[in-house]
Design a protein around this motif. Sequence first.
Motif, PDB file in Angstrom:
ATOM      1  N   ALA A   7     -55.220 -49.852 -12.322  1.00 57.48           N
ATOM      2  CA  ALA A   7     -54.932 -48.925 -13.408  1.00 57.48           C
ATOM      3  C   ALA A   7     -56.170 -48.749 -14.281  1.00 57.48           C
ATOM      4  CB  ALA A   7     -53.770 -49.425 -14.248  1.00 57.48           C
ATOM      5  N   GLU A   8     -56.199 -47.653 -14.997  1.00 56.69           N
ATOM      6  CA  GLU A   8     -57.269 -47.393 -15.973  1.00 56.69           C
ATOM      7  C   GLU A   8     -56.647 -47.362 -17.354  1.00 56.69           C
ATOM      8  OE1 GLU A   8     -59.742 -43.531 -16.877  1.00 56.69           O
ATOM      9  OE2 GLU A   8     -60.641 -44.588 -15.176  1.00 56.69           O
ATOM     10  N   LEU A   9     -57.148 -48.228 -18.248  1.00 57.37           N
ATOM     11  CA  LEU A   9     -56.599 -48.333 -19.593  1.00 57.37           C
ATOM     12  C   LEU A   9     -57.652 -47.940 -20.616  1.00 57.37           C
ATOM     13  CD1 LEU A   9     -55.453 -51.126 -17.888  1.00 57.37           C
ATOM     14  CD2 LEU A   9     -53.835 -50.837 -19.773  1.00 57.37           C
ATOM     15  N   SER A  10     -57.187 -47.294 -21.681  1.00 53.55           N
ATOM     16  CA  SER A  10     -58.084 -46.939 -22.777  1.00 53.55           C
ATOM     17  C   SER A  10     -57.369 -47.202 -24.096  1.00 53.55           C
ATOM     18  CB  SER A  10     -58.503 -45.468 -22.685  1.00 53.55           C
ATOM     19  OG  SER A  10     -57.382 -44.611 -22.762  1.00 53.55           O
ATOM     20  N   TRP A  11     -58.164 -47.424 -25.158  1.00 58.22           N
ATOM     21  CA  TRP A  11     -57.564 -47.735 -26.458  1.00 58.22           C
ATOM     22  C   TRP A  11     -58.447 -47.193 -27.581  1.00 58.22           C
ATOM     23  CZ3 TRP A  11     -59.755 -51.074 -23.052  1.00 58.22           C
ATOM     24  CH2 TRP A  11     -60.921 -51.732 -23.450  1.00 58.22           C
ATOM     25  N   ARG A  12     -57.796 -46.957 -28.712  1.00 53.48           N
ATOM     26  CA  ARG A  12     -58.513 -46.454 -29.875  1.00 53.48           C
ATOM     27  C   ARG A  12     -57.681 -46.765 -31.108  1.00 53.48           C
ATOM     28  NH1 ARG A  12     -58.542 -41.385 -28.642  1.00 53.48           N
ATOM     29  NH2 ARG A  12     -56.966 -40.567 -30.093  1.00 53.48           N
ATOM     30  N   ILE A  13     -58.336 -47.264 -32.187  1.00 54.49           N
ATOM     31  CA  ILE A  13     -57.652 -47.565 -33.444  1.00 54.49           C
ATOM     32  C   ILE A  13     -58.063 -46.521 -34.477  1.00 54.49           C
ATOM     33  CG2 ILE A  13     -57.417 -49.207 -35.340  1.00 54.49           C
ATOM     34  CD1 ILE A  13     -57.786 -51.458 -33.342  1.00 54.49           C
ATOM     35  N   THR A  14     -57.055 -45.938 -35.143  1.00 58.15           N
ATOM     36  CA  THR A  14     -57.335 -44.923 -36.157  1.00 58.15           C
ATOM     37  C   THR A  14     -56.512 -45.208 -37.399  1.00 58.15           C
ATOM     38  OG1 THR A  14     -55.611 -43.488 -35.228  1.00 58.15           O
ATOM     39  CG2 THR A  14     -57.874 -43.128 -34.473  1.00 58.15           C
ATOM     40  N   PRO A  15     -57.001 -44.805 -38.571  1.00 62.14           N
ATOM     41  CA  PRO A  15     -56.204 -44.967 -39.796  1.00 62.14           C
ATOM     42  C   PRO A  15     -54.967 -44.075 -39.734  1.00 62.14           C
ATOM     43  CG  PRO A  15     -58.515 -44.555 -40.291  1.00 62.14           C
ATOM     44  CD  PRO A  15     -58.340 -44.254 -38.841  1.00 62.14           C
ATOM     45  N   TRP A  55     -52.738 -46.671 -27.205  1.00 60.64           N
ATOM     46  CA  TRP A  55     -52.905 -47.424 -25.960  1.00 60.64           C
ATOM     47  C   TRP A  55     -52.468 -46.525 -24.799  1.00 60.64           C
ATOM     48  CZ3 TRP A  55     -54.580 -52.382 -24.818  1.00 60.64           C
ATOM     49  CH2 TRP A  55     -54.228 -52.920 -23.586  1.00 60.64           C
ATOM     50  N   GLU A  56     -53.362 -46.303 -23.852  1.00 59.69           N
ATOM     51  CA  GLU A  56     -53.048 -45.412 -22.740  1.00 59.69           C
ATOM     52  C   GLU A  56     -53.314 -46.107 -21.410  1.00 59.69           C
ATOM     53  OE1 GLU A  56     -53.927 -40.868 -21.106  1.00 59.69           O
ATOM     54  OE2 GLU A  56     -55.013 -41.661 -22.841  1.00 59.69           O
ATOM     55  N   CYS A  57     -52.379 -45.921 -20.473  1.00 57.85           N
ATOM     56  CA  CYS A  57     -52.509 -46.517 -19.138  1.00 57.85           C
ATOM     57  C   CYS A  57     -52.307 -45.429 -18.096  1.00 57.85           C
ATOM     58  CB  CYS A  57     -51.477 -47.623 -18.951  1.00 57.85           C
ATOM     59  SG  CYS A  57     -51.442 -48.326 -17.297  1.00 57.85           S
ATOM     60  N   ARG A  58     -53.219 -45.344 -17.154  1.00 58.88           N
ATOM     61  CA  ARG A  58     -53.137 -44.373 -16.054  1.00 58.88           C
ATOM     62  C   ARG A  58     -53.406 -45.075 -14.744  1.00 58.88           C
ATOM     63  NH1 ARG A  58     -50.776 -39.673 -17.674  1.00 58.88           N
ATOM     64  NH2 ARG A  58     -51.540 -39.086 -19.740  1.00 58.88           N
ATOM     65  N   GLY A  77     -47.604 -42.125 -20.457  1.00 62.72           N
ATOM     66  CA  GLY A  77     -48.600 -43.177 -20.331  1.00 62.72           C
ATOM     67  C   GLY A  77     -49.233 -43.603 -21.630  1.00 62.72           C
ATOM     68  N   VAL A  78     -48.861 -42.978 -22.760  1.00 67.56           N
ATOM     69  CA  VAL A  78     -49.473 -43.279 -24.058  1.00 67.56           C
ATOM     70  C   VAL A  78     -48.448 -43.986 -24.949  1.00 67.56           C
ATOM     71  CG1 VAL A  78     -50.559 -42.335 -26.125  1.00 67.56           C
ATOM     72  CG2 VAL A  78     -51.036 -41.315 -23.882  1.00 67.56           C
ATOM     73  N   GLU A  79     -48.862 -45.112 -25.539  1.00 67.94           N
ATOM     74  CA  GLU A  79     -48.019 -45.826 -26.490  1.00 67.94           C
ATOM     75  C   GLU A  79     -48.814 -46.071 -27.776  1.00 67.94           C
ATOM     76  OE1 GLU A  79     -44.947 -46.411 -25.981  1.00 67.94           O
ATOM     77  OE2 GLU A  79     -44.823 -46.006 -23.832  1.00 67.94           O
ATOM     78  N   PHE A  80     -48.084 -46.232 -28.890  1.00 70.81           N
ATOM     79  CA  PHE A  80     -48.718 -46.497 -30.178  1.00 70.81           C
ATOM     80  C   PHE A  80     -48.163 -47.794 -30.767  1.00 70.81           C
ATOM     81  CE2 PHE A  80     -49.183 -41.980 -29.559  1.00 70.81           C
ATOM     82  CZ  PHE A  80     -50.479 -41.737 -29.967  1.00 70.81           C
ATOM     83  N   PHE A  81     -49.060 -48.585 -31.356  1.00 75.89           N
ATOM     84  CA  PHE A  81     -48.685 -49.870 -31.940  1.00 75.89           C
ATOM     85  C   PHE A  81     -49.342 -50.034 -33.307  1.00 75.89           C
ATOM     86  CE2 PHE A  81     -48.750 -50.298 -27.330  1.00 75.89           C
ATOM     87  CZ  PHE A  81     -47.510 -50.856 -27.058  1.00 75.89           C
TER      88      PHE A  81
END
Length: 494
Positions: free
Chosen positions: A361-369, A467-470, A381-385
Motif C-alpha cells: 500500500a501507499e500511505l500519505s499524511w499531512r497535519i493542518t490547523p 491520513w490516506e491509504c491507497r 481511502g482518506v481518514e481524519f484524526f
Amino acid sequence: MTADADFTHAAERALLRQVAANVRSHNLLQPEQKVLVAVSGGCDSMVLLDLLHRLTPRHHWILGVAHFNHQLRGPEADADEAFVRDHAARLGLPFFAGRGDVRALARQHGWSLEMAARTLRLDFLIRTASEWGSPTIALGHHADDQVELFFLRILRGAGGEGLEGMHWKSPAPAGRDPRRSTETVPALIRPLLNLPKATLRAYAAWRKLPFREDRSNLAPDILRNRIRNELLPLLESAYQPGLRQTIPRVMEIVGAEAAAVRLWAQQWCASPSPPFHQLPEAVQRAVIRLQLRRLGREPSFTLVEQLRLRPGRRIHAGPNLWFIRDKSGQVHVAPPADLNFRTAQHTLDLQQPGRTAFGGAELSWRITPTRGPRIGTPRPGVEFFDADKVGPSVRLRFWQPGDRFQPLGFTRPAKLQDLFTAAGVPAPERRLRLVAETSSGTIFWVEGLQPGELFKLTPETRRRLRWECRRANPGCDTAPAVLASHGINDFEHG
C-alpha cells in the motif's frame, strides 16, 4: 384418508400413461437400468415409488429405495426411516439408509438448517447411487414445487438461470469439495414435474398408499413453507386465480432465454472469442458460472460478480478455498493462502507531511490547523484524526494475535479478530490488513475498518491529521466497513 371423489380407474390409468410418457419424452430412464428412488416417506415420494414400481414390469427397471434421516425430529425422524424401510421390504426392493448431523454442518458453514439438510441428503444420494451402480436418482418434485421454487428464488434475488426452475433431468453436483477430481455422477430425474400436488394426493388416497406427514412442512419460520401456505393462497385469491398456470409459462420463457445465454457461454469457453471484456454482462456471468461448476462449486451471485469485476485477484469462496480469474476470462482454483502473521513494521514521523510504501500500500499524511470536527466531503481511502491525540510519531505494521481496537461508536476496545469476523473479512486477507498505532501502542487506524473512537475529531480539535491509504487491489482504498455500535461482548465470542 378416503379416495378423492373425482379420481377414478380412468384417472389412475391416465396418470400411469402420463408418467410413462414423461419418462419416454424426456429420456429419463432406459429399459433394464437401475434407478435409485429417493423416498422421504411423504406423499410425493411414496407416490413416485408406487408409480415407478407399477411401471417396472413393462420397462424392467431395477429399483432401489434410499432414505436420509436428518436427525432433526428425534423419534419422528427414526419412525420415518423405519416406515420407508418396511415399505421397501414389502415391495421386495433393496433399501439404503443414511444419517447426518445437519445442525453441526449448519454451524460449521453458517448455513440454514434447510441448506445443510439438502447438502447432506444430496451427498448421501450421490454416494449411494454411485456405489450401487445406478446412473439415475429419481426425485418426487412436482408442478407445485416449481411454482414455490420460482417465488423462493425471486425473493432471494435469482437471475434467469435460477428462475427457469428445476429440469426434468440434470446432472447431480459433483460434491462439496471443488478441488477433488471431477467424477461421473448420477443424473437427477423428476418424472412428476408436470403433475400438481392435488393429483398426487388424490392418487395416494385412491390407492390407499400410506405416507408420513412431516410437521416441519408447516413450520412458519421456513421461507418455503410461508410461500406455500401464505403467499401463494393470497396471490391466487386476491390477484391471479390462474397463478399455477401463468408461472410455469414465465419460467419457460425465462428458461429459454437463460438457455440461449448459457449456449453462448459454452461456445465461448470452447473458443474464447471475442475477448472476455467485450462479452455482454449476462454472458460474462454465465461463463464464470459454467467454469465454477466445472470446478465443482455451485456459484453464488456475489462470488460470480467478484470474479467478473476483479481479474487477477484471489476471491475467497469458503474455508481454505480461493478462486482467481485471469484477464482472459479463465477461472482457476487459487493456491492456498499464506496464513502466517507478518512481523514487518515501520515507524513514521508525522511532524512533516510525508509518503511511504508499506505492505503493498501507499500511505500519505499531512497535519493542518483546524477548528472543530469539520472535514468536508469524504474521499475513499482518506481518514481524519485529532493529530494531538495521535502524537508526533506512529508505528505502521500488520495485524497481530491479541490486537484490540476501539472503532468509531464503540464504548471500549474489542478483539480485532472479532471485528474482522463481524466485517466479513476472510481469514487469509486479515493477515494483509495494515494497522497504525501510537507510540504508546494504542491502535488508532485499521485498514478497512472505521477510524478509532478515541482519536476522532471533536469541537476541541485544533490540529487535524489527514491520513490516506491507497493500494492497487481494493482494500484500504475502499470505504471502511460499517460496524454497529454494539456492546463489546457481542464481538468476544468469535
